[in-house]
Write an enzyme that holds these catalytic residues in place. Sequence first.
Site, PDB file in Angstrom:
ATOM      1  N   ARG A 168       0.814  -1.231   0.000  1.00 20.97           N
ATOM      2  CA  ARG A 168       0.000   0.000   0.000  1.00 20.97           C
ATOM      3  C   ARG A 168       0.848   1.282   0.000  1.00 20.97           C
ATOM      4  O   ARG A 168       0.480   2.284   0.610  1.00 20.97           O
ATOM      5  CB  ARG A 168      -0.980   0.023   1.184  1.00 20.97           C
ATOM      6  CG  ARG A 168      -1.961  -1.115   1.200  1.00 20.97           C
ATOM      7  CD  ARG A 168      -2.973  -1.055   0.062  1.00 20.97           C
ATOM      8  NE  ARG A 168      -3.741  -2.277   0.039  1.00 20.97           N
ATOM      9  CZ  ARG A 168      -3.461  -3.332  -0.745  1.00 20.97           C
ATOM     10  NH1 ARG A 168      -2.452  -3.301  -1.597  1.00 20.97           N
ATOM     11  NH2 ARG A 168      -4.209  -4.407  -0.703  1.00 20.97           N
ATOM     12  N   SER A 219      -9.860   0.281   4.325  1.00 22.84           N
ATOM     13  CA  SER A 219      -9.071  -0.192   5.470  1.00 22.84           C
ATOM     14  C   SER A 219      -8.431   1.000   6.163  1.00 22.84           C
ATOM     15  O   SER A 219      -7.729   1.791   5.534  1.00 22.84           O
ATOM     16  CB  SER A 219      -7.978  -1.149   5.002  1.00 22.84           C
ATOM     17  OG  SER A 219      -8.569  -2.311   4.492  1.00 22.84           O
ATOM     18  N   GLU A 289      -3.516   3.543   7.214  1.00 21.76           N
ATOM     19  CA  GLU A 289      -3.482   3.378   5.752  1.00 21.76           C
ATOM     20  C   GLU A 289      -4.201   4.573   5.115  1.00 21.76           C
ATOM     21  O   GLU A 289      -3.798   5.088   4.085  1.00 21.76           O
ATOM     22  CB  GLU A 289      -4.166   2.067   5.333  1.00 21.76           C
ATOM     23  CG  GLU A 289      -4.159   1.850   3.819  1.00 21.76           C
ATOM     24  CD  GLU A 289      -4.604   0.455   3.407  1.00 21.76           C
ATOM     25  OE1 GLU A 289      -4.315  -0.526   4.124  1.00 21.76           O
ATOM     26  OE2 GLU A 289      -5.248   0.354   2.346  1.00 21.76           O
TER      27      GLU A 289
HETATM   28  C1  LIG Z   1     -15.369   0.665   0.608  1.00 16.66           C
HETATM   29  C2  LIG Z   1     -13.900   0.774   0.300  1.00 16.66           C
HETATM   30  C3  LIG Z   1     -13.170  -0.353  -0.009  1.00 16.66           C
HETATM   31  C4  LIG Z   1     -11.800  -0.260  -0.291  1.00 16.66           C
HETATM   32  N1  LIG Z   1     -11.109  -1.393  -0.617  1.00 16.66           N
HETATM   33  C5  LIG Z   1      -9.804  -1.308  -0.960  1.00 16.66           C
HETATM   34  C6  LIG Z   1      -9.076  -2.474  -1.347  1.00 16.66           C
HETATM   35  O1  LIG Z   1      -9.581  -3.584  -1.375  1.00 16.66           O
HETATM   36  N2  LIG Z   1      -7.773  -2.329  -1.691  1.00 16.66           N
HETATM   37  C7  LIG Z   1      -7.161  -1.122  -1.680  1.00 16.66           C
HETATM   38  O2  LIG Z   1      -5.976  -1.054  -2.037  1.00 16.66           O
HETATM   39  N3  LIG Z   1      -7.820  -0.013  -1.311  1.00 16.66           N
HETATM   40  C8  LIG Z   1      -9.122  -0.066  -0.956  1.00 16.66           C
HETATM   41  N4  LIG Z   1      -9.786   1.061  -0.584  1.00 16.66           N
HETATM   42  C9  LIG Z   1      -9.059   2.336  -0.479  1.00 16.66           C
HETATM   43  C10 LIG Z   1      -9.046   3.171  -1.771  1.00 16.66           C
HETATM   44  O3  LIG Z   1     -10.118   2.834  -2.625  1.00 16.66           O
HETATM   45  C11 LIG Z   1      -7.715   3.005  -2.525  1.00 16.66           C
HETATM   46  O4  LIG Z   1      -6.613   3.391  -1.738  1.00 16.66           O
HETATM   47  C12 LIG Z   1      -7.704   3.863  -3.798  1.00 16.66           C
HETATM   48  O5  LIG Z   1      -6.564   3.521  -4.566  1.00 16.66           O
HETATM   49  C13 LIG Z   1      -7.685   5.357  -3.520  1.00 16.66           C
HETATM   50  O6  LIG Z   1      -7.967   6.033  -4.713  1.00 16.66           O
HETATM   51  P1  LIG Z   1      -8.655   7.469  -4.677  1.00 16.66           P
HETATM   52  O7  LIG Z   1      -8.796   7.957  -6.057  1.00 16.66           O
HETATM   53  O8  LIG Z   1      -9.901   7.431  -3.887  1.00 16.66           O
HETATM   54  O9  LIG Z   1      -7.524   8.265  -3.897  1.00 16.66           O
HETATM   55  P2  LIG Z   1      -7.667   9.420  -2.797  1.00 16.66           P
HETATM   56  O10 LIG Z   1      -8.259   8.861  -1.551  1.00 16.66           O
HETATM   57  O11 LIG Z   1      -8.319  10.604  -3.363  1.00 16.66           O
HETATM   58  O12 LIG Z   1      -6.113   9.724  -2.556  1.00 16.66           O
HETATM   59  C14 LIG Z   1      -5.277   8.718  -1.997  1.00 16.66           C
HETATM   60  C15 LIG Z   1      -3.827   9.184  -2.092  1.00 16.66           C
HETATM   61  O13 LIG Z   1      -3.447   9.237  -3.453  1.00 16.66           O
HETATM   62  C16 LIG Z   1      -3.028  10.558  -3.798  1.00 16.66           C
HETATM   63  N5  LIG Z   1      -3.457  10.805  -5.183  1.00 16.66           N
HETATM   64  C17 LIG Z   1      -4.682  10.588  -5.725  1.00 16.66           C
HETATM   65  N6  LIG Z   1      -4.654  10.890  -7.032  1.00 16.66           N
HETATM   66  C18 LIG Z   1      -3.408  11.312  -7.322  1.00 16.66           C
HETATM   67  C19 LIG Z   1      -2.758  11.763  -8.509  1.00 16.66           C
HETATM   68  N7  LIG Z   1      -3.390  11.857  -9.676  1.00 16.66           N
HETATM   69  N8  LIG Z   1      -1.455  12.111  -8.424  1.00 16.66           N
HETATM   70  C20 LIG Z   1      -0.790  12.052  -7.243  1.00 16.66           C
HETATM   71  N9  LIG Z   1      -1.349  11.655  -6.103  1.00 16.66           N
HETATM   72  C21 LIG Z   1      -2.641  11.274  -6.143  1.00 16.66           C
HETATM   73  C22 LIG Z   1      -3.661  11.485  -2.781  1.00 16.66           C
HETATM   74  O14 LIG Z   1      -2.915  12.660  -2.625  1.00 16.66           O
HETATM   75  C23 LIG Z   1      -3.617  10.600  -1.538  1.00 16.66           C
HETATM   76  O15 LIG Z   1      -2.339  10.632  -0.963  1.00 16.66           O
HETATM   77  C24 LIG Z   1     -11.157   0.991  -0.275  1.00 16.66           C
HETATM   78  C25 LIG Z   1     -11.911   2.151   0.026  1.00 16.66           C
HETATM   79  C26 LIG Z   1     -13.251   2.047   0.318  1.00 16.66           C
HETATM   80  C27 LIG Z   1     -14.020   3.292   0.616  1.00 16.66           C
END
Ligand SMILES: Cc1cc2nc3c(=O)[nH]c(=O)nc-3n(C[C@H](O)[C@H](O)[C@H](O)COP(=O)(O)OP(=O)(O)OC[C@H]3O[C@@H](n4cnc5c(N)ncnc54)[C@H](O)[C@@H]3O)c2cc1C
Length: 298
Positions: A168, A219, A289
Amino acid sequence: MILPEVRGQILRHEPLGPFTWFQVGGPAEALFLPKDEADLAGFLRALDPAIPVTLLGVGSNTLVRDGGVDGVVIRLGRAFGDVTPAGENRIAAGAATLDATLAREAARAGIAGLEFYRGVPGAIGGALVMNAGCYGSETKDVLVEAYALTRAGERITLSNAEMEYSYRKSGRAAAEPLIFLGGLFEGQPDDPAAIEARMSAITERREQSQPIREKTGGSTFKNPEGHSAWKLVDGAGWRGKPFGGAMFSPLHSNFLINTGSATAADLEGLGETVRAEVTAQFGVQLEWEIKRIGKPVA
Ligand SMILES: Cc1cc2nc3c(=O)[nH]c(=O)nc-3n(C[C@H](O)[C@H](O)[C@H](O)COP(=O)(O)OP(=O)(O)OC[C@H]3O[C@@H](n4cnc5c(N)ncnc54)[C@H](O)[C@@H]3O)c2cc1C
């Protein structure tokens, strides 16, 4: 704060809660929605280097604190959401593409190995930064290379190795403020119907085991070496126990949820309380996380 002229939108003091799954948090001093890559690169080149820049994807892994975020928050929109086949077993996706969309398009193109993205509710920018994954597969396994802009607006390509992936985490993204534009992914050939069937199984498993319709951030804590975070939260007695408007989900005890009226302080406060109790009771350090950004209310 003086900002460069752009073709996209700059919104001052824009509340960020609605841009996140938790639906809480204060405003961005400025929220920049770039029109396209050239607009974004020009903005970064002209921006005062002293102004902090924070990226937000679809906010499924982010908790915005109640006092909001100083500087500029950047959110990439439709212009960064293309998904295109890119040669044998390869597919390119922009940073704003939903992970589930990439999974579906890969399946349609007969590319197996990306179906795990069906279970991650984020966008590709977040997946690149978080090494998102589930059920034994992660971004590290399928990424060929990632494309990014540096804080100074220079476009760079990073190989999979250069992303320095671990659980992660991208070491490279943690070390340097990068704005990811997208990535090139590779899988193996397979029958689209077989890939679709595996994706449906992932969706079903998720629905049964995770509170995916709640205001949550996925998580909350990373699994410490040799432990499951959910078991530690459970063992400390925090499954389903309210703390202000926050709670660890009765369905999955590593999922922090906003039960309706939480502030970011409730959610973070509960997380910190649980961390302290887990350390005291089990001698194990839980590491967040979920990304927490911004400042508390003064
Ligand atoms: C119900 C639920 C289930 C989930 N299950 C999983 C799972 O099974 N596995 C898993 O790995 N994760 C899971 N997650 C967590 C999440 O979906 C992942 O971490 C996902 O990759 C985050 O993407 P996001 O676009 O929402 O990022 P954000 O939450 O918006 O950002 C996360 C991080 O990425 C950075 N970021 C985002 N976009 C960019 C960009 N373009 N350039 C640079 N930095 C950037 C942000 O600054 C921040 O540090 C879950 C979340 C939820 C709500």
